[in-house]
Design a protein around this motif. Structure first.
Motif, PDB file in Angstrom:
ATOM      1  N   SER A  33       0.825  -1.212   0.000  1.00  0.00           N
ATOM      2  CA  SER A  33       0.000   0.000   0.000  1.00  0.00           C
ATOM      3  C   SER A  33       0.853   1.254   0.000  1.00  0.00           C
ATOM      4  O   SER A  33       0.397   2.328  -0.386  1.00  0.00           O
ATOM      5  N   GLY A  34       2.102   1.110   0.469  1.00  0.00           N
ATOM      6  CA  GLY A  34       2.989   2.247   0.655  1.00  0.00           C
ATOM      7  C   GLY A  34       3.253   2.527   2.119  1.00  0.00           C
ATOM      8  O   GLY A  34       4.160   3.282   2.456  1.00  0.00           O
ATOM      9  N   GLY A  35       2.455   1.904   3.011  1.00  0.00           N
ATOM     10  CA  GLY A  35       2.666   2.070   4.442  1.00  0.00           C
ATOM     11  C   GLY A  35       3.885   1.308   4.929  1.00  0.00           C
ATOM     12  O   GLY A  35       4.461   0.479   4.217  1.00  0.00           O
ATOM     13  N   ALA A  36       4.270   1.591   6.175  1.00  0.00           N
ATOM     14  CA  ALA A  36       5.494   1.003   6.725  1.00  0.00           C
ATOM     15  C   ALA A  36       5.473  -0.516   6.685  1.00  0.00           C
ATOM     16  O   ALA A  36       6.451  -1.157   6.287  1.00  0.00           O
ATOM     17  N   ASP A  37       4.362  -1.130   7.090  1.00  0.00           N
ATOM     18  CA  ASP A  37       4.300  -2.585   7.185  1.00  0.00           C
ATOM     19  C   ASP A  37       4.514  -3.240   5.826  1.00  0.00           C
ATOM     20  O   ASP A  37       5.303  -4.184   5.694  1.00  0.00           O
ATOM     21  N   SER A  38       3.811  -2.762   4.809  1.00  0.00           N
ATOM     22  CA  SER A  38       3.905  -3.405   3.492  1.00  0.00           C
ATOM     23  C   SER A  38       5.240  -3.118   2.817  1.00  0.00           C
ATOM     24  O   SER A  38       5.777  -3.972   2.108  1.00  0.00           O
ATOM     25  N   VAL A  39       5.783  -1.924   3.041  1.00  0.00           N
ATOM     26  CA  VAL A  39       7.110  -1.613   2.479  1.00  0.00           C
ATOM     27  C   VAL A  39       8.163  -2.509   3.118  1.00  0.00           C
ATOM     28  O   VAL A  39       9.048  -3.044   2.434  1.00  0.00           O
ATOM     29  N   VAL A  75       2.057   6.444  -6.737  1.00  0.00           N
ATOM     30  CA  VAL A  75       3.328   6.880  -7.350  1.00  0.00           C
ATOM     31  C   VAL A  75       4.500   6.359  -6.540  1.00  0.00           C
ATOM     32  O   VAL A  75       5.510   5.894  -7.100  1.00  0.00           O
ATOM     33  N   PHE A  76       4.388   6.417  -5.205  1.00  0.00           N
ATOM     34  CA  PHE A  76       5.462   5.926  -4.331  1.00  0.00           C
ATOM     35  C   PHE A  76       5.706   4.438  -4.564  1.00  0.00           C
ATOM     36  O   PHE A  76       6.858   3.994  -4.686  1.00  0.00           O
ATOM     37  N   VAL A  77       4.632   3.646  -4.603  1.00  0.00           N
ATOM     38  CA  VAL A  77       4.770   2.197  -4.787  1.00  0.00           C
ATOM     39  C   VAL A  77       5.356   1.887  -6.164  1.00  0.00           C
ATOM     40  O   VAL A  77       6.227   1.013  -6.306  1.00  0.00           O
ATOM     41  N   GLU A  78       4.921   2.591  -7.199  1.00  0.00           N
ATOM     42  CA  GLU A  78       5.465   2.382  -8.546  1.00  0.00           C
ATOM     43  C   GLU A  78       6.963   2.661  -8.571  1.00  0.00           C
ATOM     44  O   GLU A  78       7.743   1.896  -9.168  1.00  0.00           O
ATOM     45  N   ALA A  79       7.384   3.741  -7.912  1.00  0.00           N
ATOM     46  CA  ALA A  79       8.807   4.091  -7.880  1.00  0.00           C
ATOM     47  C   ALA A  79       9.605   3.056  -7.102  1.00  0.00           C
ATOM     48  O   ALA A  79      10.725   2.689  -7.502  1.00  0.00           O
ATOM     49  N   LEU A  80       9.038   2.559  -6.005  1.00  0.00           N
ATOM     50  CA  LEU A  80       9.741   1.550  -5.208  1.00  0.00           C
ATOM     51  C   LEU A  80       9.903   0.261  -6.001  1.00  0.00           C
ATOM     52  O   LEU A  80      10.987  -0.344  -6.007  1.00  0.00           O
ATOM     53  N   ALA A  81       8.832  -0.186  -6.679  1.00  0.00           N
ATOM     54  CA  ALA A  81       8.925  -1.402  -7.482  1.00  0.00           C
ATOM     55  C   ALA A  81       9.960  -1.238  -8.595  1.00  0.00           C
ATOM     56  O   ALA A  81      10.737  -2.163  -8.879  1.00  0.00           O
ATOM     57  N   ALA A  82       9.974  -0.054  -9.218  1.00  0.00           N
ATOM     58  CA  ALA A  82      10.949   0.188 -10.295  1.00  0.00           C
ATOM     59  C   ALA A  82      12.369   0.173  -9.758  1.00  0.00           C
ATOM     60  O   ALA A  82      13.284  -0.387 -10.387  1.00  0.00           O
ATOM     61  N   ARG A  83      12.579   0.768  -8.586  1.00  0.00           N
ATOM     62  CA  ARG A  83      13.929   0.803  -7.997  1.00  0.00           C
ATOM     63  C   ARG A  83      14.410  -0.601  -7.648  1.00  0.00           C
ATOM     64  O   ARG A  83      15.617  -0.895  -7.748  1.00  0.00           O
ATOM     65  N   LEU A  84      13.477  -1.482  -7.270  1.00  0.00           N
ATOM     66  CA  LEU A  84      13.839  -2.865  -6.941  1.00  0.00           C
ATOM     67  C   LEU A  84      13.762  -3.782  -8.154  1.00  0.00           C
ATOM     68  O   LEU A  84      13.941  -5.003  -8.019  1.00  0.00           O
ATOM     69  N   THR A  85      13.468  -3.189  -9.324  1.00  0.00           N
ATOM     70  CA  THR A  85      13.346  -3.916 -10.603  1.00  0.00           C
ATOM     71  C   THR A  85      12.370  -5.090 -10.504  1.00  0.00           C
ATOM     72  O   THR A  85      12.651  -6.201 -10.930  1.00  0.00           O
ATOM     73  N   LEU A  86      11.192  -4.803  -9.930  1.00  0.00           N
ATOM     74  CA  LEU A  86      10.164  -5.825  -9.768  1.00  0.00           C
ATOM     75  C   LEU A  86       8.934  -5.463 -10.606  1.00  0.00           C
ATOM     76  O   LEU A  86       8.573  -4.293 -10.707  1.00  0.00           O
ATOM     77  N   PRO A  87       8.273  -6.458 -11.207  1.00  0.00           N
ATOM     78  CA  PRO A  87       7.030  -6.186 -11.932  1.00  0.00           C
ATOM     79  C   PRO A  87       5.965  -5.649 -10.976  1.00  0.00           C
ATOM     80  O   PRO A  87       5.900  -6.050  -9.806  1.00  0.00           O
ATOM     81  N   LEU A  88       5.127  -4.737 -11.479  1.00  0.00           N
ATOM     82  CA  LEU A  88       4.067  -4.143 -10.675  1.00  0.00           C
ATOM     83  C   LEU A  88       2.712  -4.469 -11.289  1.00  0.00           C
ATOM     84  O   LEU A  88       2.493  -4.247 -12.481  1.00  0.00           O
ATOM     85  N   HIS A  89       1.804  -5.013 -10.465  1.00  0.00           N
ATOM     86  CA  HIS A  89       0.417  -5.227 -10.877  1.00  0.00           C
ATOM     87  C   HIS A  89      -0.427  -4.184 -10.144  1.00  0.00           C
ATOM     88  O   HIS A  89      -0.540  -4.236  -8.922  1.00  0.00           O
ATOM     89  N   ASP A 192      12.108   5.017   3.403  1.00  0.00           N
ATOM     90  CA  ASP A 192      10.953   5.788   3.841  1.00  0.00           C
ATOM     91  C   ASP A 192       9.671   5.047   3.502  1.00  0.00           C
ATOM     92  O   ASP A 192       9.691   3.991   2.863  1.00  0.00           O
ATOM     93  N   TRP A 193       8.552   5.600   3.907  1.00  0.00           N
ATOM     94  CA  TRP A 193       7.259   4.993   3.644  1.00  0.00           C
ATOM     95  C   TRP A 193       6.187   6.071   3.669  1.00  0.00           C
ATOM     96  O   TRP A 193       6.460   7.233   3.996  1.00  0.00           O
ATOM     97  N   ARG A 194       4.980   5.706   3.341  1.00  0.00           N
ATOM     98  CA  ARG A 194       3.858   6.633   3.308  1.00  0.00           C
ATOM     99  C   ARG A 194       2.985   6.442   4.553  1.00  0.00           C
ATOM    100  O   ARG A 194       2.903   5.343   5.096  1.00  0.00           O
ATOM    101  N   GLU A 195       2.335   7.511   4.996  1.00  0.00           N
ATOM    102  CA  GLU A 195       1.394   7.431   6.113  1.00  0.00           C
ATOM    103  C   GLU A 195      -0.015   7.664   5.599  1.00  0.00           C
ATOM    104  O   GLU A 195      -0.261   8.606   4.826  1.00  0.00           O
TER     105      GLU A 195
END
Length: 463
Positions: A33-39, A75-89, A192-195
């Motif tokens: 989701s972008g929150g601390a737990d899921s990140v 946007v945060f989750v998309e950027a994180l997935a891209a930085r980790l080179t992981l596919p995003l659904h 970092d993470w989203r609140e």
């Protein structure tokens, strides 16, 4: 990114990731989701993936609520997935529209849409499993929430570590990890993470449990989070045992339909009615087992009984017990010399439901309506506000709809919503000072004099 839990012992180097259900070659999607737990879950899985042999991807649901804040989360989750080179659904859903269509709260609709998509990804063979970031704190909050609402042991089982689906599974590998550990670990990783601002809104019962009740309980027992999580484990094991027992004995105890003269049974031919009978002499003598059988019979008719309803049925089995009880809007019990019979019929919902008093401010659990309401004072004049009444419709009731002219009879409103007579008779409305000020899923016009309060429908847990 502040901390809300009481100070607890923390692990600064690593997080415990439950690997029991992870296997080499598994295509695992982390729900982020972008929150601390899921990140943290995603980052922990990335670290463990080479050793286990996982094929990782990321799933994110944009629920169509919280506006710009939710857009930024995506946007945060998309950027994180891209930085980790992981596919995003990614899935965009319209939660408010779905809530209105399904007659659910926003929280219920959001969860159901999210899990519907998880199961679709599994069913379509896109992934083998989906991992969600439920923590030990989430488990404790869930168990306490269910306990406050009168849950039985099936509800006290809380969040299950694994949900088995027809194709694949939904996994919760963080259930033994504290939220505070997660935030410390993320800081140590420079991540970092989203609140989510709604997590601070104490208008929601779960948030009050998180920010107010559990910290108070921790002052009496610092291990309260772990103790509640342990209770969930015990309750799940108890349920597994009883389910096995019931599967063995129910087929010979539950008799469909009604006994007829001369032997045999007759099932109702009415599409709106179903019934089950139990020979009283054959019901188990042990109270715990008898209670389980009675509740299982009601569940087979699609009704979850609470404690008081179950006790009424137990009393009907005793000599001198009542011969008829109305348990819910759709479920009645009948006692014959030989049998206890449950009848579920949508036609029974024409029976007048009880009225409930809603204090202002205050909360109300109305089991007969399947509702949890909260009245929040919006205009603070310093004066006491008379309570409102939750009730079913009465002849002559009229309301004024938003974007319409003049009051309309409820019959016309129900026709617009395509409700059948059974629904109409039990549809919940709130009356205050002689006027209908709230109807479930029906937007009413603003009164000329603004109300000094607003009514919020809260999520009702299945217990």
């Amino acid at each position: 990114m502040g901390e809300t839990q009481p100070k607890i012992e923390r692990m600064a180097i690593t997080l415990h990731l439950d690997r029991a259900h992870l296997r080499p070659g598994m295509r695992l999607a982390a729900a982020v989701s972008g929150g601390a737990d899921s990140v943290a879950l995603l980052r922990a899985l990335v670290q463990a993936a080479p050793e286990i042999g996982l094929v990782l991807s990321v799933v994110h649901v944009h629920h169509g609520i919280r506006g710009i804040e939710a857009d930024a989360d995506a946007v945060f989750v998309e950027a994180l997935a891209a930085r980790l080179t992981l596919p995003l659904h990614r899935k965009n859903v319209d939660t408010p529209a779905t809530a209105r269509t399904r007659k659910e709260t926003l929280e219920e609709a959001a969860r159901n849409l999210r899990y519907d998509w998880f199961r679709a990804l599994l069913s379509d063979g896109v992934v083998d499993a989906v991992a969600t970031a439920h923590t030990l704190d989430d488990q404790a909050e869930t168990v306490l929430h269910k306990l406050l609402r009168g849950a039985w042991t099936e509800g006290l089982g809380g969040i299950h570590p694994v949900i088995v689906c027809p194709k694949g599974a939904i996994l919760r590998p963080f259930l033994s990890v504290h939220r505070a550990e997660i935030e410390d670990w993320l800081r140590s990783q420079g991540q970092d993470w989203r609140e989510d601002s709604t997590n601070q809104d104490t208008a929601f019962t779960r948030n009050r449990i998180r920010h107010e009740l559990l910290p108070q309980l921790a002052m009496f027992n610092p291990q309260i989070y772990t103790q509640l999580a342990n209770l969930a484990t015990i309750a799940r094991d108890e349920e597994a045992y009883w389910n096995t027992e019931l599967n063995q004995i129910l087929p010979s105890l539950l008799l469909p339909g009604r006994a007829v003269r001369g032997g045999g049974r007759a099932a109702s031919t009415h599409p709106e009615e179903a019934s089950l009978g139990m020979e009283i002499e054959r019901l188990p003598l042990q109270l715990a087992k008898r209670r389980r059988v009675i509740r299982a019979a009601a569940r087979q008719l699609g009704v979850n009984l609470n404690f008081d309803q179950t006790e009424k049925l137990l009393a009907m089995c005793e000599p001198g017990g009542s011969r008829r009880e109305t348990l819910t809007a759709e479920l009645q019990a009948e006692r014959t010399p030989r049998e206890l019979r449950l009848v579920r019929s949508t036609l029974l919902s024409l029976v007048k439901l009880p009225e409930y008093t809603l204090p202002i401010p205050g909360e109300l659990q109305a089991e007969d309506y399947g509702l949890s309401l909260k009245a929040v004072v919006s205009v603070n004049g310093g004066k006491a506000i008379p309570p409102a009444t939750l009730r079913s419709p009465r002849p002559g009731d009229r309301v004024e709809l938003r974007h319409s002219r003049g009051p309309k009879a409820l019959k016309e409103v129900f026709s617009r919503l395509h409700m059948d007579p059974a629904q109409r008779a039990s549809w919940p409305i709130v009356e205050w000072q002689g006027k209908i000020v709230w109807m479930k899923d029906v937007p009413l016009a603003e009164p000329e004099e603004p109300l000094p309060f607003e009514i919020r429908e809260q999520e009702v847990e299945n217990v």
